[in-house]
Design a protein around this motif. Structure first.
Motif, PDB file in Angstrom:
ATOM      1  N   SER A 210       0.853  -1.183   0.000  1.00  0.00           N
ATOM      2  CA  SER A 210       0.000   0.000   0.000  1.00  0.00           C
ATOM      3  C   SER A 210       0.891   1.236   0.000  1.00  0.00           C
ATOM      4  CB  SER A 210      -0.935  -0.001   1.214  1.00  0.00           C
ATOM      5  OG  SER A 210      -0.197   0.027   2.420  1.00  0.00           O
ATOM      6  N   ARG A 211       0.298   2.370  -0.270  1.00  0.00           N
ATOM      7  CA  ARG A 211       1.068   3.621  -0.299  1.00  0.00           C
ATOM      8  C   ARG A 211       0.210   4.762   0.218  1.00  0.00           C
ATOM      9  NH1 ARG A 211       3.024   4.618  -6.148  1.00  0.00           N
ATOM     10  NH2 ARG A 211       3.603   6.686  -5.355  1.00  0.00           N
ATOM     11  N   ASP A 212       0.892   5.778   0.714  1.00  0.00           N
ATOM     12  CA  ASP A 212       0.248   7.001   1.164  1.00  0.00           C
ATOM     13  C   ASP A 212       0.944   8.149   0.458  1.00  0.00           C
ATOM     14  OD1 ASP A 212      -0.640   9.276   2.495  1.00  0.00           O
ATOM     15  OD2 ASP A 212      -0.774   8.257   4.429  1.00  0.00           O
ATOM     16  N   ASN A 213       0.324   8.660  -0.583  1.00  0.00           N
ATOM     17  CA  ASN A 213       0.962   9.713  -1.384  1.00  0.00           C
ATOM     18  C   ASN A 213       1.070  11.035  -0.613  1.00  0.00           C
ATOM     19  OD1 ASN A 213       1.314   7.911  -3.441  1.00  0.00           O
ATOM     20  ND2 ASN A 213      -0.154   8.872  -4.845  1.00  0.00           N
ATOM     21  N   ALA A 214       0.259  11.214   0.401  1.00  0.00           N
ATOM     22  CA  ALA A 214       0.350  12.430   1.218  1.00  0.00           C
ATOM     23  C   ALA A 214       1.563  12.384   2.134  1.00  0.00           C
ATOM     24  CB  ALA A 214      -0.923  12.614   2.026  1.00  0.00           C
ATOM     25  N   LYS A 215       1.949  11.164   2.530  1.00  0.00           N
ATOM     26  CA  LYS A 215       3.082  11.005   3.445  1.00  0.00           C
ATOM     27  C   LYS A 215       4.345  10.524   2.745  1.00  0.00           C
ATOM     28  CE  LYS A 215       0.253  10.017   7.523  1.00  0.00           C
ATOM     29  NZ  LYS A 215      -0.028   9.061   8.620  1.00  0.00           N
TER      30      LYS A 215
END
Length: 125
Positions: free
Chosen positions: A71-76
């Motif tokens: 998974s990824r968090d583009n904001a972080k």
């Protein structure tokens, strides 16, 4: 300066879970496909999981499908690898990697140009 820093590795027992994290900086995270690779002693590096720029599409190695989730968090600017039901054959150094991708939904398995140093995962039987 481009940086990819993995964390979350360790020594666990068969059947346990681990969550790896990769913190990135120095590049436009949302423009890159992200992947986790692993390399066990005496073997070639193999791709474990890939996630598209937009996080919609993923690809997994057959050996981890159903057990691992990328998974990824583009904001972080972070990418994760949730590893469940770990087996001794999962023992390896796990590295995150990034590559620029033109398409937001692509999941390339090669051509990665940015790499972290890796984190050791050891699964005891």
């Amino acid at each position: 300066q481009v940086e990819l820093v993995e964390s979350g590795g360790g020594l666990v027992q068969t059947g346990d879970s681990l969550r790896l994290s990769c913190a990135t900086s120095g590049f436009t995270f949302s423009a890159h496909s992200m992947a986790w690779f692993r390399q066990a002693l005496g073997t070639e590096r193999e791709v474990v999981g890939v996630i598209s720029r937009n996080g919609v599409n993923t690809h997994y190695a057959a050996s981890v499908k159903g057990r691992f989730t990328i998974s990824r968090d583009n904001a972080k600017n972070r990418v994760y690898l949730q590893m469940n039901n770990l087996k001794p054959e999962d023992t390896a150094v796990y590295s995150c990697a990034a590559r620029v991708t033109s398409y937001t939904d692509a999941v390339p398995t090669d051509g990665y140009t940015k790499w972290g140093q890796g984190t050791q995962v050891t699964v005891s039987s």
